[in-house]
Scaffold this active site. Sequence first.
Site, PDB file in Angstrom:
ATOM      1  N   PHE A 145       0.865  -1.184   0.000  1.00 31.09           N
ATOM      2  CA  PHE A 145       0.000   0.000   0.000  1.00 31.09           C
ATOM      3  C   PHE A 145       0.900   1.233   0.000  1.00 31.09           C
ATOM      4  O   PHE A 145       0.785   2.111   0.860  1.00 31.09           O
ATOM      5  CB  PHE A 145      -0.925  -0.021   1.224  1.00 31.09           C
ATOM      6  CG  PHE A 145      -1.791  -1.247   1.278  1.00 31.09           C
ATOM      7  CD1 PHE A 145      -2.996  -1.306   0.593  1.00 31.09           C
ATOM      8  CD2 PHE A 145      -1.381  -2.373   1.985  1.00 31.09           C
ATOM      9  CE1 PHE A 145      -3.783  -2.446   0.616  1.00 31.09           C
ATOM     10  CE2 PHE A 145      -2.162  -3.517   2.023  1.00 31.09           C
ATOM     11  CZ  PHE A 145      -3.367  -3.560   1.336  1.00 31.09           C
ATOM     12  N   LEU A 146       1.826   1.253  -0.925  1.00 32.19           N
ATOM     13  CA  LEU A 146       2.866   2.285  -0.929  1.00 32.19           C
ATOM     14  C   LEU A 146       2.509   3.433  -1.859  1.00 32.19           C
ATOM     15  O   LEU A 146       2.267   3.199  -3.047  1.00 32.19           O
ATOM     16  CB  LEU A 146       4.203   1.685  -1.387  1.00 32.19           C
ATOM     17  CG  LEU A 146       4.650   0.409  -0.675  1.00 32.19           C
ATOM     18  CD1 LEU A 146       5.942  -0.112  -1.310  1.00 32.19           C
ATOM     19  CD2 LEU A 146       4.841   0.668   0.813  1.00 32.19           C
ATOM     20  N   ARG A 147       2.487   4.620  -1.325  1.00 31.13           N
ATOM     21  CA  ARG A 147       2.299   5.789  -2.180  1.00 31.13           C
ATOM     22  C   ARG A 147       3.649   6.247  -2.691  1.00 31.13           C
ATOM     23  O   ARG A 147       4.609   6.298  -1.911  1.00 31.13           O
ATOM     24  CB  ARG A 147       1.683   6.946  -1.401  1.00 31.13           C
ATOM     25  CG  ARG A 147       0.198   6.821  -1.167  1.00 31.13           C
ATOM     26  CD  ARG A 147      -0.247   7.805  -0.124  1.00 31.13           C
ATOM     27  NE  ARG A 147       0.467   7.574   1.131  1.00 31.13           N
ATOM     28  CZ  ARG A 147       0.370   8.345   2.208  1.00 31.13           C
ATOM     29  NH1 ARG A 147      -0.378   9.415   2.184  1.00 31.13           N
ATOM     30  NH2 ARG A 147       1.032   8.055   3.312  1.00 31.13           N
TER      31      ARG A 147
ATOM     32  N   GLY B  67      -9.283  17.990  -7.478  1.00 35.69           N
ATOM     33  CA  GLY B  67      -8.178  18.304  -8.375  1.00 35.69           C
ATOM     34  C   GLY B  67      -8.505  17.887  -9.793  1.00 35.69           C
ATOM     35  O   GLY B  67      -9.685  17.780 -10.164  1.00 35.69           O
TER      36      GLY B  67
ATOM     37  N   GLY C 125      -4.369  10.152 -11.159  1.00 38.62           N
ATOM     38  CA  GLY C 125      -3.490   9.548 -12.166  1.00 38.62           C
ATOM     39  C   GLY C 125      -2.557   8.574 -11.475  1.00 38.62           C
ATOM     40  O   GLY C 125      -2.879   8.037 -10.412  1.00 38.62           O
TER      41      GLY C 125
ATOM     42  N   CYS D 189      -1.152   3.340 -10.404  1.00 40.79           N
ATOM     43  CA  CYS D 189      -1.971   2.360  -9.672  1.00 40.79           C
ATOM     44  C   CYS D 189      -3.468   2.543  -9.825  1.00 40.79           C
ATOM     45  O   CYS D 189      -4.157   1.637 -10.292  1.00 40.79           O
ATOM     46  CB  CYS D 189      -1.600   2.389  -8.196  1.00 40.79           C
ATOM     47  SG  CYS D 189       0.059   1.788  -7.908  1.00 40.79           S
TER      48      CYS D 189
HETATM   49  C1  UDX Z   1      -1.750   4.829  -4.666  1.00 42.66           C
HETATM   50  C2  UDX Z   1      -2.257   4.308  -3.307  1.00 42.66           C
HETATM   51  O1  UDX Z   1      -2.424   5.423  -2.429  1.00 42.66           O
HETATM   52  C3  UDX Z   1      -1.287   3.289  -2.725  1.00 42.66           C
HETATM   53  O2  UDX Z   1      -1.817   2.777  -1.521  1.00 42.66           O
HETATM   54  C4  UDX Z   1      -1.147   2.166  -3.742  1.00 42.66           C
HETATM   55  O3  UDX Z   1      -0.377   1.120  -3.284  1.00 42.66           O
HETATM   56  C5  UDX Z   1      -0.609   2.720  -5.039  1.00 42.66           C
HETATM   57  O4  UDX Z   1      -1.532   3.715  -5.518  1.00 42.66           O
HETATM   58  P1  UDX Z   1       0.032   6.583  -5.555  1.00 42.66           P
HETATM   59  O5  UDX Z   1      -0.353   6.142  -6.932  1.00 42.66           O
HETATM   60  O6  UDX Z   1       1.474   6.746  -5.234  1.00 42.66           O
HETATM   61  O7  UDX Z   1      -0.552   5.554  -4.463  1.00 42.66           O
HETATM   62  O8  UDX Z   1      -0.666   7.997  -5.338  1.00 42.66           O
HETATM   63  P2  UDX Z   1      -1.719   8.652  -4.351  1.00 42.66           P
HETATM   64  O9  UDX Z   1      -1.037   9.541  -3.409  1.00 42.66           O
HETATM   65  O10 UDX Z   1      -2.653   7.666  -3.793  1.00 42.66           O
HETATM   66  O11 UDX Z   1      -2.513   9.582  -5.409  1.00 42.66           O
HETATM   67  C6  UDX Z   1      -3.117   9.014  -6.561  1.00 42.66           C
HETATM   68  C7  UDX Z   1      -3.748  10.086  -7.404  1.00 42.66           C
HETATM   69  O12 UDX Z   1      -4.869  10.649  -6.750  1.00 42.66           O
HETATM   70  C8  UDX Z   1      -2.847  11.266  -7.758  1.00 42.66           C
HETATM   71  O13 UDX Z   1      -3.099  11.647  -9.088  1.00 42.66           O
HETATM   72  C9  UDX Z   1      -3.277  12.357  -6.797  1.00 42.66           C
HETATM   73  O14 UDX Z   1      -3.021  13.641  -7.280  1.00 42.66           O
HETATM   74  C10 UDX Z   1      -4.766  12.066  -6.701  1.00 42.66           C
HETATM   75  N1  UDX Z   1      -5.363  12.524  -5.447  1.00 42.66           N
HETATM   76  C11 UDX Z   1      -4.996  11.965  -4.255  1.00 42.66           C
HETATM   77  C12 UDX Z   1      -6.353  13.490  -5.486  1.00 42.66           C
HETATM   78  O15 UDX Z   1      -6.708  14.021  -6.553  1.00 42.66           O
HETATM   79  N2  UDX Z   1      -6.951  13.854  -4.321  1.00 42.66           N
HETATM   80  C13 UDX Z   1      -6.612  13.305  -3.124  1.00 42.66           C
HETATM   81  O16 UDX Z   1      -7.234  13.693  -2.103  1.00 42.66           O
HETATM   82  C14 UDX Z   1      -5.592  12.333  -3.091  1.00 42.66           C
END
Ligand code: UDX
Length: 448
Positions: free
Chosen positions: A149-151, A253, A257, A260
């Site tokens: 579950f890594l961001r 936003g 994207g 994942c």
């Molecule tokens: C995600 C999951 O959070 C992580 O647990 C999983 O294992 C992999 O996918 P990640 O892709 O690194 O991680 O990004 P994340 O921080 O979750 O953001 C994903 C997208 O959602 C980004 O485009 C971000 O800008 C968008 N986002 C996130 C929003 O638009 N609003 C938010 O409140 C949070």
Amino acid sequence: MKVVVLGTGYVGLTTGACLAHLGHEVIGCDIDADKIGNLRMGKLPIYEQGLDHLCAAHRDRLRFSTDLARHAPSADVVVLAVGTPMSADGDIDLRAIETAARDVAPLLKSNATIAVKSTVVPGTARRLREIVAEARKGLDFSLASNPEFLREGSAVSDFLCADRIVLGADDPRAADVLRQVYAPLIAQGIPAVETSTVNAELIKYASNAMLAMRIGFINNIADLCEIIDGDVETVSQAVGLDKRIGPGFLKAGPGFGGSCFPKDIRALAALGRNRGARQPLVEALITENDNRQQRLVDRVLDCLGEQPRGRRVAVLGAAFKAGTDDLRESIALVVVEALVKAGAKISLFDPVAARAVSEVFPDVDPAPDPYDAAQGAELALVLTEWPEIAAIDLEHLKAVMAGSTLIDFRNLFDARHARELGLTYFSIGRPLPRSVGPANPDVLVAAE
Ligand code: UDX
């Protein structure tokens, strides 16, 4: 324990480094000899906060090799962390992980455990077990599912300070091995969910779908705010204060994207369709996120007016979110492509990803800072919430621009302040520039 991590991409490398930090002896294996060569010299293939430090700190326990045959026979655990990309029909492409399982099978010692770290469609661990059993008849082994579950940008702390660890096992020995792998984290009080491999795989998909759903939902509310004179920032904050809801992933936003969410929710929808339990909410979310990006691109083009050719645009931010150089499924690529097609002249600032964009779009000029990007621009466009962009002095920005339109898809700036400076400021889910819609920028400028 001796752990071989197969695949040194973003997940494999973070996992390997963190497992070394927990005290395991780790070998990161990859077929990419260049990557392994660089890793051995301490050069990381990705930008991830804290990862270089962790790799350097544990050099004695974290080694890299292309020679799986040399290391797998002594491994207690083989972690599969190879890519599971999206295939053309939106389903998941499992060929690499199936090949990895087939390749490693003949090398394993008796009692070894294979742990699937890559994100895979539920049922895959069971299928991989069959593949290994077929490739190595009579071998006593376990197959476990251990999703991550890594961001990106906070992967190391997400690993070491996880909200939970999911240990998916269909036999007691696999569960025991996973418990030993994560013993230091479990001892710190991080909850470990012990369950079946199918549940573990589904937990990953359901978690990502839930998070993406929250973003999709708040983005819909943001659209409504723009029309009824609401402010999504206030609405989202107050909604998130409800303890049953919580504040995370409610930031409006440009749509989600990254590598994942888009891939995983497509795979979940495909699984539902294929298995006769459709996921209509998830299907709607996919369409809605795609449509949103297109609507925002149209908004940008509208602001450029009828003759976009030759007009200068400053693009501020390219990565799909701050803290990473990853451009996968970034709205920036969609917007830049549309602007390039329209003939606009683009100067782009991103603290880490600008060069990568100009490799895809050679006509895009990478700029060393936001003001340089905005020099002579008629329109400036904020796409990524980098601190360097949030810290922009709007007065300075306006002074170097030729025009005055600022489109902020991350709501980084105070709308009133921006407008007081004479900027025509568009953001997400907050009142549009006074009494006019984005469709007619000339009227807009006049109204300001
Ligand atoms: C995600 C999951 O959070 C992580 O647990 C999983 O294992 C992999 O996918 P990640 O892709 O690194 O991680 O990004 P994340 O921080 O979750 O953001 C994903 C997208 O959602 C980004 O485009 C971000 O800008 C968008 N986002 C996130 C929003 O638009 N609003 C938010 O409140 C949070």
